[in-house]
Design a protein around this motif. Structure first.
Motif, PDB file in Angstrom:
ATOM      1  N   ALA A 125       5.936  -7.252 -14.179  1.00 45.88           N
ATOM      2  CA  ALA A 125       7.028  -6.295 -13.948  1.00 45.88           C
ATOM      3  C   ALA A 125       6.736  -5.433 -12.731  1.00 45.88           C
ATOM      4  O   ALA A 125       7.628  -5.120 -11.926  1.00 45.88           O
ATOM      5  N   GLY A 126       5.455  -5.063 -12.554  1.00 47.11           N
ATOM      6  CA  GLY A 126       5.088  -4.238 -11.412  1.00 47.11           C
ATOM      7  C   GLY A 126       5.242  -4.981 -10.106  1.00 47.11           C
ATOM      8  O   GLY A 126       5.706  -4.420  -9.104  1.00 47.11           O
ATOM      9  N   LYS A 170       7.859  -4.222  -6.883  1.00 48.90           N
ATOM     10  CA  LYS A 170       7.467  -4.121  -5.470  1.00 48.90           C
ATOM     11  C   LYS A 170       8.259  -5.114  -4.616  1.00 48.90           C
ATOM     12  O   LYS A 170       8.644  -4.804  -3.493  1.00 48.90           O
ATOM     13  N   GLU A 171       8.505  -6.311  -5.153  1.00 54.72           N
ATOM     14  CA  GLU A 171       9.339  -7.273  -4.430  1.00 54.72           C
ATOM     15  C   GLU A 171      10.716  -6.697  -4.155  1.00 54.72           C
ATOM     16  O   GLU A 171      11.263  -6.852  -3.058  1.00 54.72           O
TER      17      GLU A 171
END
Length: 436
Positions: free
Chosen positions: A387-388, A392-393
């Motif tokens: 999820a992190g 960021k994407e």
């Protein structure tokens, strides 16, 4: 006030510089007309004689020279002196078509050393410095170009060349290198290797670096300065004109001073060839007015830049060129929008949590251009949650969409999965060229 190698030239009035350029332009036009059949044919074709060139104001009458002219006359057809007067030969990498071959007389090599000496002196370099050359030696002009200028100012030259990065770091640490020269992407690779080895900027002695041979951004400058603990200066050159030293920043870092007593710059519209006014952005063109072996006339560099004729705070009056934004032949047109790889680099460095290692993959699917951007993750968040990473994407994609003005697919990839190189980085893969 800055340090000067040749204050008479570097602080010359604009009027005196134009007079010197006019005198040298008249001379070089006569020389190429008499000694280079290719130039004589080009001038005859438009009815232009050397006597028609009376001052720098007539420069625009002369035909352009392109890399194709050098390929058409390969290898020595553009040389203006007999081969027994040529003391050294360099050449481009030749990745697309024939290599472009360039030559230097003994005097050309003296001029080259002199303009690089100006650059080194302008940032406070001199006899007490240990000059670490990490450009490649050989046919590429980078290594020998910086080597010659550093030798001329009396520095202790360390000719390391490229490769074996851990050894480079050990030499930086043990030999006391104070100035380094290499491509900006390789500078970051050195910084990355230092960190892996547990070497900090406090463990080395670098105060300055000359970085060039590929476009780089202000954000990348700050990243290099932070990670290597030095001041990063942009140096510009291309083999066809001379090599590194055609232009270079001074200690003010406010644009690169062009050695315009040797190389007259112009900015043109890359589509029409029209000369643009001072301050306008366009394609950079150079005319070599003192070179003996290969004096190119109005050579189209394909670099996109601007010129600034205002005096610099350092006291120099020579025209300054901005850091090239990219190359007209590297600029991508995707769905009608102009895209430069340097724009992607700026976004990644501004966000701060992605390494400035990236690759643009352009393709065409059902007559529709697609853009995928591979971004190498920083090792510090590679172990982040799925999820992190997805978050960021999205952040990168949203900021790139805003900057580029087109939608792009963004994919984060593992640290060090994109290729590293000691030379120029390859940031673009355009698959459309394979199918058009």
């Amino acid at each position: 006030m800055g340090n000067y190698w040749n204050p008479e030239i570097e602080c010359m009035s604009r009027e005196d510089m134009r007079a010197l350029q006019s005198e040298r332009l008249i001379d070089v036009v006569t020389r190429v007309y008499e000694n280079v059949p290719h130039y004589r044919a080009k001038m005859d074709a438009i009815g232009l004689k050397p006597s028609d060139i009376r001052s720098i104001d007539d420069l625009c009458k002369l035909p352009f020279t392109t890399k194709q002219d050098l390929r058409d006359t390969y290898p020595y057809g553009m040389f203006a002196v007999p081969m027994d007067e040529v003391n050294r030969i360099h050449a481009s990498s030749g990745t697309t078509g024939k290599q472009t071959v360039v030559g230097y007389t003994a005097n050309d090599l003296e001029v080259w050393d002199d303009v690089v000496a100006r650059a080194i002196t302008s940032v406070g370099g001199g006899k007490k410095d240990f000059f670490h050359v990490s450009y490649g030696y050989g046919l590429f002009t980078g290594g020998l170009g910086l080597h010659g200028g550093a030798t001329k100012v009396g520095a202790s030259v360390i000719p390391v060349s490229t490769g074996n990065t851990k050894r480079q770091v050990q030499i930086l640490k043990d030999f006391g290198s104070t100035i380094i020269s290499c491509t900006p992407s390789y500078a970051l690779y050195i910084a990355e290797t230092m960190e892996e080895m547990g070497v900090t900027p406090d463990d080395i002695h670098l105060k300055a670096g000359f970085f060039g041979a590929e476009p780089w951004t202000e954000e990348m400058r700050r990243e290099i300065e932070r990670r290597l603990g030095l001041k990063a200066y942009d140096i510009y050159g291309l083999s066809e004109i001379m090599g590194p030293g055609v232009a270079c920043e001074c200690s003010e870092q406010a644009g690169m001073h062009v050695a315009e007593d040797h190389f007259i710059p112009e900015i043109i519209d890359p589509d029409t060839g029209e000369v643009l006014p001072d301050g306008a952005e366009g394609e950079l063109v150079f005319t070599c007015v003192t070179k003996e072996a290969l004096p190119l006339i109005r050579y189209r560099t394909r670099d996109i830049a601007k010129l600034n004729v205002e005096p610099c705070k350092c006291g120099r009056t020579t025209v300054r060129m901005c850091k090239p934004r990219g190359r007209s032949d590297d600029m991508l047109i995707i769905r009608g929008v102009n895209v430069f790889p340097s724009q992607v680099e700026s976004v990644l460095l501004e966000l701060g949590f992605a390494a400035p290692h990236y690759q643009l993959i352009v393709d065409r699917v059902d007559n529709h251009d697609t853009l995928e951007i591979l971004v190498e993750m920083d090792a510090s968040f590679f172990s982040d949650t799925v999820a992190g990473i997805e978050k960021k994407e999205r952040q990168i994609r949203n900021m790139l969409d805003s900057t580029l003005q087109i939608a792009a697919s963004v994919k984060l990839v593992e640290p060090k999965s994109l290729g590293r190189t000691e030379g120029k980085s390859v940031h673009v893969i355009d698959k459309r060229k394979l199918i058009d």
